[in-house]
Scaffold this motif. Structure first.
Motif, PDB file in Angstrom:
ATOM      1  N   MET A  93       0.830  -1.191   0.000  1.00 51.58           N
ATOM      2  CA  MET A  93       0.000   0.000   0.000  1.00 51.58           C
ATOM      3  C   MET A  93       0.867   1.244   0.000  1.00 51.58           C
ATOM      4  SD  MET A  93      -3.189   0.097   2.493  1.00 51.58           S
ATOM      5  CE  MET A  93      -4.563  -0.903   2.175  1.00 51.58           C
ATOM      6  N   ASP A  94       0.405   2.250  -0.684  1.00 54.59           N
ATOM      7  CA  ASP A  94       1.127   3.517  -0.756  1.00 54.59           C
ATOM      8  C   ASP A  94       0.311   4.577  -0.021  1.00 54.59           C
ATOM      9  OD1 ASP A  94       2.794   5.606  -1.394  1.00 54.59           O
ATOM     10  OD2 ASP A  94       2.169   5.726  -3.481  1.00 54.59           O
ATOM     11  N   VAL A  95       0.459   4.631   1.297  1.00 53.51           N
ATOM     12  CA  VAL A  95      -0.304   5.561   2.125  1.00 53.51           C
ATOM     13  C   VAL A  95       0.681   6.463   2.861  1.00 53.51           C
ATOM     14  CG1 VAL A  95      -1.915   5.771   4.036  1.00 53.51           C
ATOM     15  CG2 VAL A  95      -2.157   3.887   2.434  1.00 53.51           C
ATOM     16  N   LYS A  96       0.474   7.778   2.751  1.00 53.41           N
ATOM     17  CA  LYS A  96       1.318   8.742   3.442  1.00 53.41           C
ATOM     18  C   LYS A  96       0.443   9.849   4.024  1.00 53.41           C
ATOM     19  CE  LYS A  96       4.022   9.523  -0.233  1.00 53.41           C
ATOM     20  NZ  LYS A  96       5.122  10.145  -1.000  1.00 53.41           N
ATOM     21  N   LEU A  97       0.905  10.448   5.092  1.00 50.74           N
ATOM     22  CA  LEU A  97       0.217  11.591   5.681  1.00 50.74           C
ATOM     23  C   LEU A  97       0.405  12.810   4.786  1.00 50.74           C
ATOM     24  CD1 LEU A  97      -1.267  12.892   8.120  1.00 50.74           C
ATOM     25  CD2 LEU A  97       0.996  13.424   9.027  1.00 50.74           C
ATOM     26  N   LYS A  98      -0.667  13.544   4.525  1.00 47.58           N
ATOM     27  CA  LYS A  98      -0.602  14.770   3.735  1.00 47.58           C
ATOM     28  C   LYS A  98      -0.913  16.000   4.582  1.00 47.58           C
ATOM     29  CE  LYS A  98      -0.516  17.652   0.314  1.00 47.58           C
ATOM     30  NZ  LYS A  98       0.744  18.320   0.128  1.00 47.58           N
ATOM     31  N   GLN A  99      -2.026  15.960   5.332  1.00 47.00           N
ATOM     32  CA  GLN A  99      -2.434  17.110   6.130  1.00 47.00           C
ATOM     33  C   GLN A  99      -2.961  16.659   7.487  1.00 47.00           C
ATOM     34  OE1 GLN A  99      -5.358  18.873   3.452  1.00 47.00           O
ATOM     35  NE2 GLN A  99      -3.875  20.411   2.826  1.00 47.00           N
ATOM     36  N   CYS A 100      -2.713  17.488   8.487  1.00 52.27           N
ATOM     37  CA  CYS A 100      -3.383  17.348   9.777  1.00 52.27           C
ATOM     38  C   CYS A 100      -3.906  18.733  10.134  1.00 52.27           C
ATOM     39  CB  CYS A 100      -2.456  16.777  10.839  1.00 52.27           C
ATOM     40  SG  CYS A 100      -1.015  17.786  11.200  1.00 52.27           S
ATOM     41  N   PHE A 101      -4.792  18.804  11.097  1.00 50.53           N
ATOM     42  CA  PHE A 101      -5.501  20.046  11.390  1.00 50.53           C
ATOM     43  C   PHE A 101      -5.263  20.480  12.829  1.00 50.53           C
ATOM     44  CE2 PHE A 101      -7.429  18.094   7.826  1.00 50.53           C
ATOM     45  CZ  PHE A 101      -7.920  19.116   7.036  1.00 50.53           C
ATOM     46  N   ILE A 102      -5.044  21.778  12.999  1.00 52.22           N
ATOM     47  CA  ILE A 102      -4.929  22.380  14.323  1.00 52.22           C
ATOM     48  C   ILE A 102      -5.916  23.534  14.374  1.00 52.22           C
ATOM     49  CG2 ILE A 102      -3.464  23.701  15.897  1.00 52.22           C
ATOM     50  CD1 ILE A 102      -1.091  22.131  14.933  1.00 52.22           C
ATOM     51  N   ALA A 103      -6.741  23.555  15.406  1.00 57.33           N
ATOM     52  CA  ALA A 103      -7.726  24.630  15.571  1.00 57.33           C
ATOM     53  C   ALA A 103      -7.029  25.883  16.094  1.00 57.33           C
ATOM     54  CB  ALA A 103      -8.822  24.191  16.536  1.00 57.33           C
ATOM     55  N   VAL A 104      -7.321  27.015  15.468  1.00 60.81           N
ATOM     56  CA  VAL A 104      -6.774  28.303  15.912  1.00 60.81           C
ATOM     57  C   VAL A 104      -7.891  29.339  15.937  1.00 60.81           C
ATOM     58  CG1 VAL A 104      -4.464  27.790  15.019  1.00 60.81           C
ATOM     59  CG2 VAL A 104      -6.061  29.051  13.586  1.00 60.81           C
ATOM     60  N   ASP A 105      -7.781  30.271  16.851  1.00 53.69           N
ATOM     61  CA  ASP A 105      -8.800  31.306  16.947  1.00 53.69           C
ATOM     62  C   ASP A 105      -8.353  32.637  16.351  1.00 53.69           C
ATOM     63  OD1 ASP A 105      -6.923  31.811  18.894  1.00 53.69           O
ATOM     64  OD2 ASP A 105      -8.353  31.944  20.542  1.00 53.69           O
ATOM     65  N   ASP A 106      -7.081  32.719  15.942  1.00 54.08           N
ATOM     66  CA  ASP A 106      -6.558  33.938  15.334  1.00 54.08           C
ATOM     67  C   ASP A 106      -5.463  33.527  14.352  1.00 54.08           C
ATOM     68  OD1 ASP A 106      -4.865  36.226  14.800  1.00 54.08           O
ATOM     69  OD2 ASP A 106      -5.764  37.236  16.527  1.00 54.08           O
ATOM     70  N   HIS A 107      -5.789  33.563  13.058  1.00 53.85           N
ATOM     71  CA  HIS A 107      -4.822  33.123  12.051  1.00 53.85           C
ATOM     72  C   HIS A 107      -3.533  33.932  12.069  1.00 53.85           C
ATOM     73  CE1 HIS A 107      -8.179  30.850  10.151  1.00 53.85           C
ATOM     74  NE2 HIS A 107      -7.180  30.034   9.866  1.00 53.85           N
ATOM     75  N   ASP A 108      -3.631  35.223  12.267  1.00 57.99           N
ATOM     76  CA  ASP A 108      -2.424  36.053  12.242  1.00 57.99           C
ATOM     77  C   ASP A 108      -1.470  35.693  13.379  1.00 57.99           C
ATOM     78  OD1 ASP A 108      -3.193  37.422   9.915  1.00 57.99           O
ATOM     79  OD2 ASP A 108      -4.381  38.853  11.083  1.00 57.99           O
ATOM     80  N   LYS A 109      -1.999  35.490  14.587  1.00 58.93           N
ATOM     81  CA  LYS A 109      -1.152  35.068  15.707  1.00 58.93           C
ATOM     82  C   LYS A 109      -0.575  33.673  15.448  1.00 58.93           C
ATOM     83  CE  LYS A 109      -3.346  37.644  19.457  1.00 58.93           C
ATOM     84  NZ  LYS A 109      -4.152  37.532  20.686  1.00 58.93           N
ATOM     85  N   ALA A 110      -1.400  32.800  14.896  1.00 57.45           N
ATOM     86  CA  ALA A 110      -0.936  31.436  14.616  1.00 57.45           C
ATOM     87  C   ALA A 110       0.173  31.450  13.571  1.00 57.45           C
ATOM     88  CB  ALA A 110      -2.104  30.566  14.147  1.00 57.45           C
ATOM     89  N   ILE A 111       0.007  32.227  12.513  1.00 61.70           N
ATOM     90  CA  ILE A 111       1.043  32.313  11.489  1.00 61.70           C
ATOM     91  C   ILE A 111       2.338  32.852  12.082  1.00 61.70           C
ATOM     92  CG2 ILE A 111       1.750  33.541   9.383  1.00 61.70           C
ATOM     93  CD1 ILE A 111      -1.194  33.283   8.456  1.00 61.70           C
ATOM     94  N   ALA A 112       2.241  33.905  12.872  1.00 62.75           N
ATOM     95  CA  ALA A 112       3.441  34.473  13.490  1.00 62.75           C
ATOM     96  C   ALA A 112       4.166  33.426  14.334  1.00 62.75           C
ATOM     97  CB  ALA A 112       3.076  35.692  14.339  1.00 62.75           C
ATOM     98  N   PHE A 113       3.427  32.602  15.057  1.00 63.73           N
ATOM     99  CA  PHE A 113       4.049  31.577  15.890  1.00 63.73           C
ATOM    100  C   PHE A 113       4.647  30.461  15.037  1.00 63.73           C
ATOM    101  CE2 PHE A 113       3.848  27.554  18.248  1.00 63.73           C
ATOM    102  CZ  PHE A 113       4.636  27.872  19.344  1.00 63.73           C
ATOM    103  N   TYR A 114       3.850  29.865  14.176  1.00 62.48           N
ATOM    104  CA  TYR A 114       4.322  28.706  13.415  1.00 62.48           C
ATOM    105  C   TYR A 114       5.407  29.084  12.399  1.00 62.48           C
ATOM    106  CZ  TYR A 114       0.841  25.778  15.609  1.00 62.48           C
ATOM    107  OH  TYR A 114       0.117  25.073  16.540  1.00 62.48           O
ATOM    108  N   ARG A 115       5.316  30.269  11.815  1.00 59.30           N
ATOM    109  CA  ARG A 115       6.325  30.707  10.837  1.00 59.30           C
ATOM    110  C   ARG A 115       7.537  31.315  11.528  1.00 59.30           C
ATOM    111  NH1 ARG A 115       4.157  35.485   7.911  1.00 59.30           N
ATOM    112  NH2 ARG A 115       4.848  36.419   9.864  1.00 59.30           N
ATOM    113  N   ASP A 116       7.307  32.337  12.360  1.00 62.53           N
ATOM    114  CA  ASP A 116       8.418  33.117  12.901  1.00 62.53           C
ATOM    115  C   ASP A 116       9.129  32.444  14.072  1.00 62.53           C
ATOM    116  OD1 ASP A 116       7.575  34.927  10.990  1.00 62.53           O
ATOM    117  OD2 ASP A 116       6.500  36.189  12.432  1.00 62.53           O
ATOM    118  N   VAL A 117       8.405  31.681  14.871  1.00 59.43           N
ATOM    119  CA  VAL A 117       9.018  31.023  16.027  1.00 59.43           C
ATOM    120  C   VAL A 117       9.502  29.621  15.671  1.00 59.43           C
ATOM    121  CG1 VAL A 117       8.659  30.237  18.404  1.00 59.43           C
ATOM    122  CG2 VAL A 117       7.651  32.393  17.647  1.00 59.43           C
TER     123      VAL A 117
END
Length: 138
Positions: free
Chosen positions: A1-25
């Motif tokens: 079988m050829d099965v791989k993970l592509k996406q997982c989901f994290i709930a966020v209440d503020d995209h801008d704060k989340a982007i700053a954390f995941y990208r910048d930190v």
């Protein structure tokens, strides 16, 4: 079988704060940041894993949720009880210092675990628990 993970989901209440954390930190790349059906579709991922993405989505993004379901999910996110993800790193202590300096909420300082990893844990700006582990010998 050829099965791989592509996406997982994290709930966020503020995209801008989340982007700053995941990208910048954490140093993840922003792969998509687009409007989609009245919502914002944001994906981030590690440059070391071009085929795997984390979708940063509002807690009630499921179109089948009732208004009460959306409210319940928002309350759970605010409590910090929704599940996050576990990342690997080559240097847990250096990562800990960087994330701690960002002001993120520390849940666990780096420690050696009996199952062969050194790990630490934080909450992201939305309250999700994120663990970072370094395997022994890496």
């Amino acid at each position: 079988m050829d099965v791989k993970l592509k996406q997982c989901f994290i709930a966020v209440d503020d995209h801008d704060k989340a982007i700053a954390f995941y990208r910048d930190v954490l140093g993840l790349e922003v792969r998509n940041d687009v409007g989609f059906e009245g919502m914002r579709w944001v994906t981030v991922g590690s440059p070391l894993q071009p085929d795997v993405e984390i979708v940063l989505e509002p807690p009630g993004a499921n179109p089948d949720f009732s208004p009460a379901d959306r409210e319940a999910m928002a309350r759970l996110l605010a409590k910090g009880v929704l599940r996050g993800v576990i990342f690997t790193t080559a240097d847990c202590d250096a990562l800990f210092e960087r994330v701690e300096q960002s002001g993120a909420d520390v849940l666990q300082e780096p420690m050696d675990q009996p199952y062969g990893v050194r790990d630490c844990a934080f909450r992201d700006p939305a309250g999700n628990m994120l663990r970072f582990m370094e395997r022994a010998g890496d």
